[in-house]
Design an enzyme around this catalytic site. Structure first.
Site, PDB file in Angstrom:
ATOM      1  N   TYR A   1      -4.981  -6.280   1.140  1.00  0.00           N
ATOM      2  CA  TYR A   1      -4.182  -5.199   0.549  1.00  0.00           C
ATOM      3  C   TYR A   1      -4.784  -3.839   0.872  1.00  0.00           C
ATOM      4  CZ  TYR A   1      -2.792  -1.801  -3.023  1.00  0.00           C
ATOM      5  OH  TYR A   1      -2.385  -0.647  -3.663  1.00  0.00           O
TER       6      TYR A   1
ATOM      7  N   THR B   1      -4.125   4.313  -2.625  1.00  0.00           N
ATOM      8  CA  THR B   1      -5.005   3.750  -3.648  1.00  0.00           C
ATOM      9  C   THR B   1      -6.480   4.098  -3.394  1.00  0.00           C
ATOM     10  OG1 THR B   1      -5.882   1.612  -4.394  1.00  0.00           O
ATOM     11  CG2 THR B   1      -4.909   1.639  -2.230  1.00  0.00           C
TER      12      THR B   1
ATOM     13  N   LEU C   1      -3.556  -7.136 -14.429  1.00  0.00           N
ATOM     14  CA  LEU C   1      -4.433  -7.473 -15.557  1.00  0.00           C
ATOM     15  C   LEU C   1      -3.810  -7.203 -16.944  1.00  0.00           C
ATOM     16  CD1 LEU C   1      -7.325  -8.368 -16.488  1.00  0.00           C
ATOM     17  CD2 LEU C   1      -7.866  -5.945 -16.593  1.00  0.00           C
TER      18      LEU C   1
ATOM     19  N   THR D   1      12.020  -6.644  -3.635  1.00  0.00           N
ATOM     20  CA  THR D   1      11.216  -7.855  -3.478  1.00  0.00           C
ATOM     21  C   THR D   1      10.997  -8.426  -4.877  1.00  0.00           C
ATOM     22  OG1 THR D   1       9.111  -6.742  -3.867  1.00  0.00           O
ATOM     23  CG2 THR D   1       9.942  -6.739  -1.590  1.00  0.00           C
TER      24      THR D   1
ATOM     25  N   ALA E   1       6.713   2.465  -1.505  1.00  0.00           N
ATOM     26  CA  ALA E   1       7.049   1.057  -1.248  1.00  0.00           C
ATOM     27  C   ALA E   1       5.871   0.353  -0.587  1.00  0.00           C
ATOM     28  CB  ALA E   1       8.276   0.955  -0.352  1.00  0.00           C
TER      29      ALA E   1
HETATM   30  P1  NAD Z   1       4.996  -2.543  -7.198  1.00  0.00           P
HETATM   31  O1  NAD Z   1       4.605  -3.792  -6.501  1.00  0.00           O
HETATM   32  O2  NAD Z   1       5.262  -2.579  -8.661  1.00  0.00           O
HETATM   33  O3  NAD Z   1       6.304  -1.925  -6.505  1.00  0.00           O
HETATM   34  C1  NAD Z   1       6.473  -1.895  -5.120  1.00  0.00           C
HETATM   35  C2  NAD Z   1       7.950  -1.616  -4.824  1.00  0.00           C
HETATM   36  O4  NAD Z   1       8.125  -1.547  -3.399  1.00  0.00           O
HETATM   37  C3  NAD Z   1       8.898  -2.702  -5.338  1.00  0.00           C
HETATM   38  O5  NAD Z   1      10.008  -2.106  -5.973  1.00  0.00           O
HETATM   39  C4  NAD Z   1       9.328  -3.434  -4.065  1.00  0.00           C
HETATM   40  O6  NAD Z   1      10.644  -3.996  -4.152  1.00  0.00           O
HETATM   41  C5  NAD Z   1       9.272  -2.303  -3.046  1.00  0.00           C
HETATM   42  N1  NAD Z   1       9.106  -2.804  -1.664  1.00  0.00           N
HETATM   43  C6  NAD Z   1       8.176  -3.702  -1.223  1.00  0.00           C
HETATM   44  N2  NAD Z   1       8.342  -3.930   0.089  1.00  0.00           N
HETATM   45  C7  NAD Z   1       9.361  -3.134   0.489  1.00  0.00           C
HETATM   46  C8  NAD Z   1       9.992  -2.899   1.750  1.00  0.00           C
HETATM   47  N3  NAD Z   1       9.592  -3.540   2.862  1.00  0.00           N
HETATM   48  N4  NAD Z   1      11.002  -1.992   1.813  1.00  0.00           N
HETATM   49  C9  NAD Z   1      11.424  -1.346   0.694  1.00  0.00           C
HETATM   50  N5  NAD Z   1      10.891  -1.544  -0.514  1.00  0.00           N
HETATM   51  C10 NAD Z   1       9.861  -2.427  -0.621  1.00  0.00           C
HETATM   52  O7  NAD Z   1       3.851  -1.507  -6.854  1.00  0.00           O
HETATM   53  P2  NAD Z   1       3.279  -0.270  -7.707  1.00  0.00           P
HETATM   54  O8  NAD Z   1       2.160  -0.746  -8.556  1.00  0.00           O
HETATM   55  O9  NAD Z   1       4.413   0.462  -8.325  1.00  0.00           O
HETATM   56  O10 NAD Z   1       2.642   0.612  -6.545  1.00  0.00           O
HETATM   57  C11 NAD Z   1       3.411   1.591  -5.864  1.00  0.00           C
HETATM   58  C12 NAD Z   1       2.541   2.277  -4.829  1.00  0.00           C
HETATM   59  O11 NAD Z   1       1.426   2.895  -5.464  1.00  0.00           O
HETATM   60  C13 NAD Z   1       1.964   1.324  -3.780  1.00  0.00           C
HETATM   61  O12 NAD Z   1       2.014   1.985  -2.526  1.00  0.00           O
HETATM   62  C14 NAD Z   1       0.521   1.124  -4.219  1.00  0.00           C
HETATM   63  O13 NAD Z   1      -0.307   0.859  -3.120  1.00  0.00           O
HETATM   64  C15 NAD Z   1       0.215   2.462  -4.860  1.00  0.00           C
HETATM   65  N6  NAD Z   1      -0.820   2.439  -5.928  1.00  0.00           N
HETATM   66  C16 NAD Z   1      -0.695   1.574  -6.978  1.00  0.00           C
HETATM   67  C17 NAD Z   1      -1.661   1.597  -7.991  1.00  0.00           C
HETATM   68  C18 NAD Z   1      -1.547   0.684  -9.191  1.00  0.00           C
HETATM   69  O14 NAD Z   1      -2.454   0.670 -10.018  1.00  0.00           O
HETATM   70  N7  NAD Z   1      -0.469  -0.057  -9.375  1.00  0.00           N
HETATM   71  C19 NAD Z   1      -2.743   2.489  -7.910  1.00  0.00           C
HETATM   72  C20 NAD Z   1      -2.820   3.352  -6.808  1.00  0.00           C
HETATM   73  C21 NAD Z   1      -1.841   3.327  -5.824  1.00  0.00           C
HETATM   74  P1  TYD Z   2      -5.496  -5.982 -11.008  1.00  0.00           P
HETATM   75  O1  TYD Z   2      -4.653  -5.602 -12.169  1.00  0.00           O
HETATM   76  O2  TYD Z   2      -5.052  -7.120 -10.147  1.00  0.00           O
HETATM   77  O3  TYD Z   2      -5.752  -4.657 -10.146  1.00  0.00           O
HETATM   78  P2  TYD Z   2      -6.740  -4.409  -8.872  1.00  0.00           P
HETATM   79  O4  TYD Z   2      -7.168  -5.706  -8.322  1.00  0.00           O
HETATM   80  O5  TYD Z   2      -5.828  -3.676  -7.927  1.00  0.00           O
HETATM   81  O6  TYD Z   2      -7.863  -3.574  -9.383  1.00  0.00           O
HETATM   82  O7  TYD Z   2      -6.945  -6.354 -11.528  1.00  0.00           O
HETATM   83  C1  TYD Z   2      -7.726  -5.436 -12.277  1.00  0.00           C
HETATM   84  C2  TYD Z   2      -9.083  -6.074 -12.527  1.00  0.00           C
HETATM   85  O8  TYD Z   2      -8.905  -7.207 -13.404  1.00  0.00           O
HETATM   86  C3  TYD Z   2      -9.723  -6.632 -11.265  1.00  0.00           C
HETATM   87  O9  TYD Z   2     -11.140  -6.436 -11.360  1.00  0.00           O
HETATM   88  C4  TYD Z   2      -9.395  -8.106 -11.293  1.00  0.00           C
HETATM   89  C5  TYD Z   2      -9.353  -8.420 -12.789  1.00  0.00           C
HETATM   90  N1  TYD Z   2      -8.391  -9.473 -13.217  1.00  0.00           N
HETATM   91  C6  TYD Z   2      -8.832 -10.479 -14.062  1.00  0.00           C
HETATM   92  O10 TYD Z   2     -10.024 -10.555 -14.444  1.00  0.00           O
HETATM   93  N2  TYD Z   2      -7.913 -11.403 -14.490  1.00  0.00           N
HETATM   94  C7  TYD Z   2      -6.600 -11.367 -14.107  1.00  0.00           C
HETATM   95  O11 TYD Z   2      -5.818 -12.256 -14.509  1.00  0.00           O
HETATM   96  C8  TYD Z   2      -6.168 -10.313 -13.231  1.00  0.00           C
HETATM   97  C9  TYD Z   2      -4.739 -10.235 -12.786  1.00  0.00           C
HETATM   98  C10 TYD Z   2      -7.105  -9.378 -12.822  1.00  0.00           C
END
Ligand code: NAD
Ligand code: TYD
Length: 355
Positions: free
Chosen positions: A161, A136, A201, A40, A89
């Site tokens: 989400y 998460t 962020l 995506t 994913a």
């Molecule tokens: P991201 O958005 O960077 O990556 C998501 C990946 O999933 C992408 O490569 C996308 O192409 C793939 N994808 C989306 N829809 C798909 C589908 N239908 N089929 C196959 N592939 C698909 O997300 P991320 O930040 O790497 O998060 C990964 C996982 O970890 C998620 O499940 C998220 O909920 C969880 N998570 C993230 C955080 C964070 O801080 N980023 C914290 C806790 C948990």
């Molecule tokens: P984000 O990185 O989107 O993660 P999450 O919403 O999953 O916690 O945002 C982290 C925090 O930063 C959240 O409190 C929203 C805030 N934020 C801003 O203040 N400015 C920004 O441009 C973004 C993307 C997030």
């Protein structure tokens, strides 16, 4: 438990690409990894091109597909004799879920359901297999000034989400209780580090500083997040996959709470030190903007279960991790530009159309 063929979903995203690199480079895993990713807007094969070049067709296999496609999921499980899945994913960005929740429901709920069904159909009653679900802390809702999320905190998701992730968590547990599928589950706090899509962020702030654009801080900037370096998240996931108790969930966190505004100020200071820019000028870019609807006030994780039962620890100090992260984004401008210009989508078209 040792596994031979691990299916990682979402392995071209931020955490997934770091996880694949972590497993190949930092663990004693000797088997194969199959990366199933739809590519995506958030999935970028350039995130994992180093591993692809070294291991493709040997220990690393890329499958361009949608997790919602049950028949394709079943084919992958059978073709590679998959004995474990680490399911990442997802649609992952809260702001996008507010604008358009549909894709979150489809991928995060229906996609997880399709994978669970595929597991049951291929694995039947096998016990030497695992479904590990990466989730998460946002499923727990929003904290006030005190308290922490534990594994027994009641779910109270508040954005599309987090609701979709909560729903997928419930489905995963239901398949354990109802069908005996061997599952583990982790709920992690906010990750930071290399290869994060520049809408979250920290990368937004770094690239806006570089371009001398306003640094948008939502609301009063006093929302609190608990930050963890992505490699520490991945070491925890790996630990749970190896030693976690079947049917259990584990919280993962940084024990590292920051108000957004304090974090942005610290990023400005590091950016100025690393680039020689004028700190006052960079801080002057901070702009308070309209708040996110339903913006959760505070997340804070109690990860003592993981520490006590599985002896996991965070290893990256926040100041060091932030500096490394600022450096990485500045040293990888081409990566960011390929995203901003859409160039990476052409790369996908060229390299993946026949797979
Ligand atoms: P991201 O958005 O960077 O990556 C998501 C990946 O999933 C992408 O490569 C996308 O192409 C793939 N994808 C989306 N829809 C798909 C589908 N239908 N089929 C196959 N592939 C698909 O997300 P991320 O930040 O790497 O998060 C990964 C996982 O970890 C998620 O499940 C998220 O909920 C969880 N998570 C993230 C955080 C964070 O801080 N980023 C914290 C806790 C948990
Ligand atoms: P984000 O990185 O989107 O993660 P999450 O919403 O999953 O916690 O945002 C982290 C925090 O930063 C959240 O409190 C929203 C805030 N934020 C801003 O203040 N400015 C920004 O441009 C973004 C993307 C997030």
């Amino acid at each position: 438990m040792k596994f031979n063929n691990i299916l990682i979903t979402g392995g071209a995203g931020f955490i997934g690409s770091n996880l694949i690199r972590y497993i190949f480079e930092k663990t004693d895993f000797t088997g194969r990894i199959i990366n199933l990713d739809k590519l995506t807007y958030a999935g970028n094969p350039l995130n994992i091109v180093d591993i692809e070049q070294k291991e493709h067709g040997k220990r690393y296999f890329f499958e361009h597909g949608d997790i919602c496609d049950y028949d394709n999921d079943v084919r992958i499980f059978k073709q590679y004799d998959v004995d474990a899945i680490i399911h990442l994913a997802a649609e992952s960005h809260v702001d996008r879920s507010i604008i358009g929740p549909g894709e979150f429901i489809r991928t995060n709920i229906n996609g997880t359901f399709a994978l669970l069904e595929a597991c049951c159909s291929v694995w039947k009653d096998r016990k030497d297999v695992r479904f590990h679900h990466v989730s998460t802390d946002e499923v727990f809702g929003s904290l006030g000034a005190v308290g922490y999320f534990t594994e027994t905190t009641a779910y109270d998701p508040r954005s599309p989400y987090s609701s979709s992730k909560a729903s997928s968590d419930h489905l995963v547990r239901a398949y354990f209780h109802t069908y005996g599928l061997p599952i583990t589950l982790t709920n992690c706090s906010n990750n930071y580090g290399p290869y994060q899509f520049p809408e979250k962020l920290i990368p937004v702030m770094i690239y806006n500083m570089r371009d001398r654009k306003p640094l948008p801080v939502y609301g009063d900037g006093k929302n609190i997040r608990d930050w963890l370096y992505v490699e520490d998240h991945n070491s925890a996931v790996w630990t749970v996959l190896q030693n976690g108790k079947i049917g259990e969930s584990y919280n993962i966190g940084g024990e590292n709470e920051w108000e957004n505004i304090k974090l942005v100020n610290t990023l400005c200071e590091i950016f100025a030190q690393e680039t020689g820019a004028d700190e006052a000028e960079i801080k002057g870019l901070i702009t308070f903007v309209k708040d996110r609807p339903g913006h959760d006030r505070r997340y804070a994780i109690d990860c003592s279960k993981l520490k006590k039962e599985l002896d996991w620890r965070q290893s990256v100090d926040f100041n060091r991790g932030l500096r490394k992260t600022v450096r990485w984004y500045l040293d990888n401008i081409k990566w960011a530009e390929s995203i901003r210009s859409g160039e990476y989508l052409k790369w996908i078209e060229k390299n993946y159309k026949d797979r």
